[in-house]
Design a protein around this motif. Structure first.
Motif, PDB file in Angstrom:
ATOM      1  N   ILE A 181      99.573  55.100  83.527  1.00 15.65           N
ATOM      2  CA  ILE A 181      98.066  54.551  83.667  1.00 15.65           C
ATOM      3  C   ILE A 181      97.413  54.689  85.032  1.00 15.65           C
ATOM      4  CG2 ILE A 181      97.188  51.884  83.641  1.00 15.65           C
ATOM      5  CD1 ILE A 181      99.217  51.155  81.598  1.00 15.65           C
ATOM      6  N   THR A 182      98.354  54.848  86.145  1.00 18.58           N
ATOM      7  CA  THR A 182      97.887  54.909  87.269  1.00 18.58           C
ATOM      8  C   THR A 182      97.388  56.332  87.717  1.00 18.58           C
ATOM      9  OG1 THR A 182      99.575  53.142  88.198  1.00 18.58           O
ATOM     10  CG2 THR A 182      98.501  54.705  89.879  1.00 18.58           C
ATOM     11  N   ALA A 183      97.999  57.222  87.071  1.00 20.07           N
ATOM     12  CA  ALA A 183      97.818  58.556  87.189  1.00 20.07           C
ATOM     13  C   ALA A 183      96.557  58.993  86.504  1.00 20.07           C
ATOM     14  CB  ALA A 183      98.844  59.668  86.735  1.00 20.07           C
ATOM     15  N   CYS A 184      96.222  58.522  85.381  1.00 17.86           N
ATOM     16  CA  CYS A 184      95.040  58.762  84.439  1.00 17.86           C
ATOM     17  C   CYS A 184      93.960  58.506  85.102  1.00 17.86           C
ATOM     18  CB  CYS A 184      95.304  57.853  83.097  1.00 17.86           C
ATOM     19  SG  CYS A 184      93.623  58.723  82.142  1.00 17.86           S
ATOM     20  N   PHE A 239      90.888  58.585  83.960  1.00 20.82           N
ATOM     21  CA  PHE A 239      89.751  58.303  83.123  1.00 20.82           C
ATOM     22  C   PHE A 239      90.015  56.781  82.259  1.00 20.82           C
ATOM     23  CE2 PHE A 239      90.177  63.044  82.448  1.00 20.82           C
ATOM     24  CZ  PHE A 239      89.065  63.050  82.892  1.00 20.82           C
ATOM     25  N   GLY A 240      91.190  56.186  82.551  1.00 21.40           N
ATOM     26  CA  GLY A 240      91.501  54.731  82.398  1.00 21.40           C
ATOM     27  C   GLY A 240      91.525  54.915  80.929  1.00 21.40           C
ATOM     28  N   VAL A 241      92.170  55.713  80.111  1.00 24.31           N
ATOM     29  CA  VAL A 241      92.259  55.467  78.680  1.00 24.31           C
ATOM     30  C   VAL A 241      93.663  55.240  78.184  1.00 24.31           C
ATOM     31  CG1 VAL A 241      90.599  57.086  78.506  1.00 24.31           C
ATOM     32  CG2 VAL A 241      92.544  57.997  78.550  1.00 24.31           C
ATOM     33  N   ILE A 242      94.683  54.895  79.021  1.00 24.68           N
ATOM     34  CA  ILE A 242      95.884  54.605  78.519  1.00 24.68           C
ATOM     35  C   ILE A 242      96.326  52.974  78.902  1.00 24.68           C
ATOM     36  CG2 ILE A 242      98.478  54.858  78.927  1.00 24.68           C
ATOM     37  CD1 ILE A 242      97.655  57.663  80.038  1.00 24.68           C
ATOM     38  N   HIS A 243      96.896  52.394  77.995  1.00 25.13           N
ATOM     39  CA  HIS A 243      96.897  51.188  77.859  1.00 25.13           C
ATOM     40  C   HIS A 243      98.489  50.644  77.731  1.00 25.13           C
ATOM     41  CE1 HIS A 243      92.588  50.569  78.456  1.00 25.13           C
ATOM     42  NE2 HIS A 243      92.386  51.381  77.329  1.00 25.13           N
ATOM     43  N   VAL A 244      98.955  49.372  78.141  1.00 24.98           N
ATOM     44  CA  VAL A 244     100.117  48.992  77.747  1.00 24.98           C
ATOM     45  C   VAL A 244      99.871  47.756  76.576  1.00 24.98           C
ATOM     46  CG1 VAL A 244     102.250  47.502  78.340  1.00 24.98           C
ATOM     47  CG2 VAL A 244     101.320  49.286  79.859  1.00 24.98           C
ATOM     48  N   SER A 245     100.823  48.006  75.392  1.00 23.33           N
ATOM     49  CA  SER A 245     100.851  47.236  74.420  1.00 23.33           C
ATOM     50  C   SER A 245     101.300  45.852  74.740  1.00 23.33           C
ATOM     51  CB  SER A 245     101.619  47.840  73.142  1.00 23.33           C
ATOM     52  OG  SER A 245     101.906  46.810  72.059  1.00 23.33           O
ATOM     53  N   PRO A 253      88.293  65.336  89.351  1.00 28.05           N
ATOM     54  CA  PRO A 253      89.871  64.437  89.318  1.00 28.05           C
ATOM     55  C   PRO A 253      90.823  65.357  89.573  1.00 28.05           C
ATOM     56  CG  PRO A 253      89.190  64.941  87.194  1.00 28.05           C
ATOM     57  CD  PRO A 253      87.931  65.300  88.072  1.00 28.05           C
ATOM     58  N   LYS A 254      92.042  64.865  90.176  1.00 31.05           N
ATOM     59  CA  LYS A 254      93.299  65.719  90.389  1.00 31.05           C
ATOM     60  C   LYS A 254      94.510  65.180  89.867  1.00 31.05           C
ATOM     61  CE  LYS A 254      91.346  66.843  95.028  1.00 31.05           C
ATOM     62  NZ  LYS A 254      91.392  66.983  96.426  1.00 31.05           N
ATOM     63  N   VAL A 255      95.350  66.123  89.863  1.00 32.26           N
ATOM     64  CA  VAL A 255      96.677  65.889  89.276  1.00 32.26           C
ATOM     65  C   VAL A 255      97.575  65.448  90.464  1.00 32.26           C
ATOM     66  CG1 VAL A 255      96.881  67.334  87.329  1.00 32.26           C
ATOM     67  CG2 VAL A 255      97.478  68.173  89.489  1.00 32.26           C
TER      68      VAL A 255
END
Length: 223
Positions: A69-72, A74-80, A172-174
């Motif tokens: 989540i921190t690395a993305c 685009f903010g498209v990952i979430h925690v269930s 954005p960067k890796v």
């Protein structure tokens, strides 16, 4: 959980009456980056690249650390809230494995969401940009169709304004791209601290009361 969200941006001309208006929309979802930051930082190997070149989270292997989540960017990952693991768009991996297209592309009535061979889609997108430019819409551009954005995005976009207007980062960067610089400055700071401990600055002895600089005694009233 619906992992595809439509962004709506309303724009008006700067005149007091706001005579001109524009509505920008973007169907936002995981970009399935060629150089995916989430995949790079995952400590358990839960995030993998599939045979379709998409990025997929294997839920049983996820420990819920939230590094992805921190690395993305685009903010498209979430925690269930129930499973306490990372989740995102799967690009309908289960459908791809049986020869079906992603549900979003199949259901889209206007074909604004398209699925197919990536090179063919890029060619179609470039032709569409040329058409828009010929109509005087010079701001039309592709985002993620080349390797300038994380090596390329397997879910790329045709935009009608700057990426930042849509909430997209231009560059954005890796995480690995920033490791060398961060390591250098961390080491440099540590070296300065060590030098400060080994070679402390000399202190000036104030001497006894009435003494002058560097402990030199002063006498008053006598030549």
């Amino acid at each position: 959980m619906n992992w595809r969200h439509v962004k709506f941006i309303e724009q008006f001309s700067p005149d007091p009456d706001r005579k001109q208006a524009a509505w920008l929309m973007m169907s936002d979802v995981c970009k399935h980056c060629v150089h995916a930051p989430c995949l790079e930082v995952c400590p358990t190997g839960a995030i993998m690249r599939t045979e379709f070149d998409t990025v997929y989270i294997q839920e049983p292997a996820c420990n819920g650390c939230r590094d992805c989540i921190t690395a993305c960017p685009f903010g498209v990952i979430h925690v269930s809230e129930t499973k306490h693991i990372a989740q995102k768009c799967t690009f309908c991996y289960d459908r791809l494995k049986v020869g079906l297209s992603p549900a979003c592309a199949q259901a889209c009535p206007t074909q604004s969401i398209r699925f197919g061979p990536i090179n063919r889609l890029k060619q179609q997108a470039r032709e569409r940009v040329q058409q828009l430019h010929a109509r005087g819409q010079s701001q039309a551009r592709l985002y993620g169709a080349d390797d300038q954005v994380l090596g390329g995005l397997n879910s790329f976009y045709l935009l009608m304004d700057e990426p930042e207007v849509y909430g997209l980062p231009s560059h954005p960067k890796v995480p690995s791209q920033t490791v060398l610089a961060s390591t250098f400055w961390s080491a440099f700071t540590g070296l300065l601290v060590a030098l400060g401990v080994l070679f402390p600055l000399p202190r000036t002895d104030p001497g006894p009361p009435g003494a002058g600089p560097a402990g030199v005694s002063r006498s008053e009233g006598h030549p």
